[in-house]
Design a protein around this motif. Structure first.
Motif: not given
Length: 432
Positions: A387-403
């Motif tokens: 999924f895409r996650f919006r970090c503190a600078d306001g930009e979306y970055r690719d992230a992966v969650v496994t659980g």
């Protein structure tokens, strides 16, 4: 020659010899059985702490001093040799069996090793007392009906107080770090002072009279409480100091005809047997609490070490660990959230806080992953979502969650645990 090669035997000989000559002076006139014998504990501690190749040295020193003390106090030679042999054989048997059962971990700070120590001392001293009593009859020495128990009690209590002292201080080294902190040192000093004061009041006649106006000895069992309190904060070495202090105060005053166990119509020998039982109870309580506390401290240190390893692995691999509670909607984070996402863990404390930063098109799969609804445990598998996650600078970055969820005995989900990995580099990190 190293100083330690002759200093330890010299120190052992001095302590053992002084205790042996002192104890022989307190012998029972009815059967010449020593009523106080802490020397047995000193020998047992040396055997338990030392490799087997050093055992002949300790036993030779102890045997010579024991026999000499007996002969100089008009004890018949045959009886002197009998008691010396019984003492050496019993201590060697206890030490050998104890080391066989606990292995190389020569310590009394673990419940298992302490259990074997107490059990072997109990069985060994009873057996030694019975054998010694039979040998006295075979040698035609008259003995009182409580002769074997007198020997067993004096040697057993000597083991419970003397051996832990040697074990705790035998390899003492001054440490610049570790051990009790300043707060525990001060608290332990307070409890130790209270132990000394209450023991003096309980066993010293003039002190009791000065405090209460008579010698009723109301505080007889209060020192036992402070032995336990000292063991809780000062651990093994402090416990042995507390036990030796209590034994010294109680024993000396009882020998002087004072204390709660002395009565006008009672023989001094019976009073000494009773006070040894009192010291034995204190030793059992203190050693048990010390072992429990040491095990707790070891568990805390192990948990802290694993926490450092775990956080180091998360940081080096740029991962975060999460634990989601589906009932409260709260999320707990592990790892450097601020460094990797530029956000504080508090700002991502709930599922709603986290989903607010997930791209709208990617939220539903993540919601399904977090909830797992009412699936049975056989249908639940570890899954990964990108999924895409919006970090503190306001930009979306690719992230992966496994659980995957953790289910209880009823098959219901009560936790969802996993890892979050930020694939895109975060170039600008906001720090609070």
């Amino acid at each position: 020659m190293k100083a330690s090669s002759w200093l330890q035997p010299l120190l052992f000989a001095i302590i053992y010899g002084l205790l042996a000559f002192f104890s022989i002076d307190a012998q029972d006139s009815a059967n010449l059985s020593t009523l106080i014998w802490p020397s047995a504990g000193i020998l047992l501690g040396a055997l338990m702490l030392s490799p087997a190749r050093q055992w002949p040295m300790w036993m030779l020193i102890a045997g010579v001093l024991h026999t000499t003390a007996s002969l100089t106090n008009s004890r018949p030679p045959s009886m002197a040799l009998l008691f010396t042999t019984a003492d050496l054989a019993t201590m060697a048997a206890i030490a050998a069996l104890w080391r066989y059962r606990v292995g190389e971990a020569c310590t009394l700070t673990q419940p298992r090793s302490l259990f074997w120590f107490i059990g072997l001392v109990l069985v060994g001293c009873i057996a030694g007392g019975l054998v010694t009593d039979e040998a006295l009859e075979w040698l035609h020495h008259p003995t009182a009906h409580y002769g074997w128990s007198t020997w067993a009690i004096s040697v057993g209590i000597g083991c419970l107080t003397g051996a832990p002292l040697v074990m705790a201080w035998g390899n003492f080294r001054v440490r610049l770090i570790g051990g009790p902190n300043r707060q525990n040192l001060l608290i332990g000093l307070l409890w130790f002072t209270a132990l000394l004061v209450t023991a003096e009041i309980a066993f010293d006649g003039p002190t009791s009279t000065w405090v209460f106006g008579d010698t009723n000895y109301e505080l007889t069992y209060l020192p036992l409480l402070f032995v336990v309190l000292v063991a809780m904060v000062w651990e093994e070495r402090g416990t042995t100091l507390a036990l030796v202090t209590l034994a010294l105060v109680a024993g000396v005053n009882t020998l002087q005809g004072e204390g709660p166990f002395v009565f006008e119509a009672q023989q001094r020998s019976l009073a000494l047997i009773e006070v040894q039982g009192y010291v034995g109870a204190a030793a059992l309580m203190g050693l048990t609490m010390s072992a429990i506390n040491a095990s707790r401290q070891q568990a805390l240190q192990l948990a802290a070490a694993w926490k450092v390893r775990f956080e180091g692995a998360l940081l080096s691999s740029r991962h975060l660990m999460y634990e989601f509670d589906p009932h409260s909607g709260k999320i707990s984070w592990g790892g450097e959230v601020q460094a990797l996402l530029g956000l504080s863990a508090a700002s991502l404390a709930t599922l709603d806080d986290f989903l607010a930063r997930v791209h709208p098109d990617d939220r539903q799969p993540f919601i399904d992953h977090a909830q797992f609804n009412d699936k049975g445990s056989d249908e639940i598998l570890t899954q990964s979502y990108r999924f895409r996650f919006r970090c503190a600078d306001g930009e979306y970055r690719d992230a992966v969650v496994t659980g995957a969820p953790i289910v209880d005995f009823d098959g219901e989900v009560y936790r969802v645990d996993g890892l979050l990995h930020l694939e895109s580099e975060l170039t600008m990190v906001q720090r609070v």
